[in-house]
Design a protein around this motif. Structure first.
Motif, short mmCIF file in Angstrom:
data_model
loop_
_atom_site.label_atom_id
_atom_site.label_comp_id
_atom_site.label_asym_id
_atom_site.label_seq_id
_atom_site.Cartn_x
_atom_site.Cartn_y
_atom_site.Cartn_z
N LEU A 208 -51.53 -10.77 15.96
CA LEU A 208 -50.61 -10.97 14.83
C LEU A 208 -49.36 -11.70 15.29
O LEU A 208 -48.84 -12.56 14.57
CB LEU A 208 -50.25 -9.61 14.22
N SER A 223 -49.22 -9.33 7.13
CA SER A 223 -50.04 -8.13 6.94
C SER A 223 -50.12 -7.71 5.48
O SER A 223 -51.18 -7.29 5.00
CB SER A 223 -49.46 -6.97 7.76
N ARG A 224 -49.00 -7.82 4.76
CA ARG A 224 -48.99 -7.43 3.34
C ARG A 224 -49.67 -8.45 2.45
O ARG A 224 -50.31 -8.11 1.46
CB ARG A 224 -47.55 -7.21 2.87
N SER A 233 -58.47 -7.15 4.76
CA SER A 233 -57.40 -7.12 5.76
C SER A 233 -57.56 -8.30 6.73
O SER A 233 -58.62 -8.92 6.82
CB SER A 233 -57.44 -5.81 6.54
#
Length: 295
Positions: A208, A223-224, A233
């Protein structure tokens, strides 16, 4: 299922002279250039596998029905009036029934699997004809997985294959419809497409932190946002893409499963086996035995 397919604008190369519409060759139901190896017909559906043995480009033509073209082996080129598209093994191409095009082979051996719909089948199953407008490469991993399952059932051809194929056909239409509706109802930030490219081309350094630095987007925002725009995801999308990369490699019997896991970016064969089994409900070796039995 890539080596990403190459799309080149029409002005980047010279097209052969196109025949007049009066002389244009129309390929009827179940008809393709090459040698037919296998064919299975259902009500309004034709599934077929062809070996492309010609060494020269096909004539300009179009098809009576819309169809999907899944490259099993070799490098193919699909050319229409706008673009030419290099399709390596694992590419999935949709061609509309109104699309004038020609094809050429760019390797010694080439083979493909076709799924052809009669328009009456689409109407009878309440599938919106607008879903099949235009012609394009299909990139969504979920659709590739459904086609890999469809090809398996086509070759398995046991007592349960017919009903399984019918279910997969509807799932393919639903998956394409969901993707098309999602693109219409929400504006996707530019960085999401860049994220997909990073995942497609950078198989190993996919933390990430690394993605955030490359995109200039905060890790928490990635991530959101990813589940909203990619429907899964970030970790699941990465696993799906790696599996999509692995599928055409399985078709080559010279590739060991250990090498396939490495080439597709899995940490090891055990990880590859777990991800494959979670999608296909079988291990990759079982799948391979069926899909390579005719090679």
């Amino acid at each position: 299922m890539d080596s990403e397919s190459l799309v080149i604008p029409h002005d980047a190369y010279t097209l052969p002279l196109c025949a007049s519409s009066a002389n244009m060759k129309i390929l009827s139901k179940g008809q393709y250039y090459g040698l037919k190896d296998l064919e299975k017909s259902l009500d309004g559906i034709v599934l077929s596998q062809y070996n492309y043995n010609t060494g020269r480009p096909t004539d300009w033509h179009y098809h009576e029905n819309p169809y999907f073209w899944y490259i099993l082996n070799g490098n193919m080129m699909d050319c229409n009036k706008k673009v030419k598209t290099l399709c390596p093994p694992g590419s999935l191409m949709f061609t509309n029934w109104q699309e004038i095009h020609y094809g050429s082979k760019h390797s010694g051996d080439a083979a493909g699997f076709h799924l052809e719909f009669e328009r009456s089948w689409l109407k009878n199953n309440d599938v919106n004809l607008a879903l099949f407008e235009g012609s394009a490469l299909i990139q969504q991993p979920k659709v590739h997985f459904l086609f890999a399952k469809l090809y398996y059932e086509f070759l398995q051809n046991d007592a349960y294959s017919k009903i399984t194929i019918e279910l997969l056909l509807l799932q393919i239409c639903d998956a394409l419809s969901d993707s098309k509706n999602a693109s219409r109802t929400q504006k996707v930030p530019d960085w999401v497409e860049l994220l997909k490219e990073l995942i497609h081309y950078d198989k190993f350094d996919l933390s990430l932190k690394h993605l955030s630095e490359q995109l200039g987007v905060h890790p928490a925002h990635i991530s959101r946002a990813v589940p909203k725009y990619l429907s899964v995801s970030l970790g699941e999308y990465i696993r799906q893409h790696k599996l999509k990369e692995a599928l055409p490699l399985i078709l080559d019997r010279k590739n060991t499963l250990t090498n396939i896991a490495h080439q597709a970016g899995f940490s090891d064969q055990s990880h590859f086996n777990r991800v494959f089994n979670s999608v296909f409900d079988m291990n990759p070796n079982t799948y391979r035995k069926i899909v390579t039995k005719n090679y």
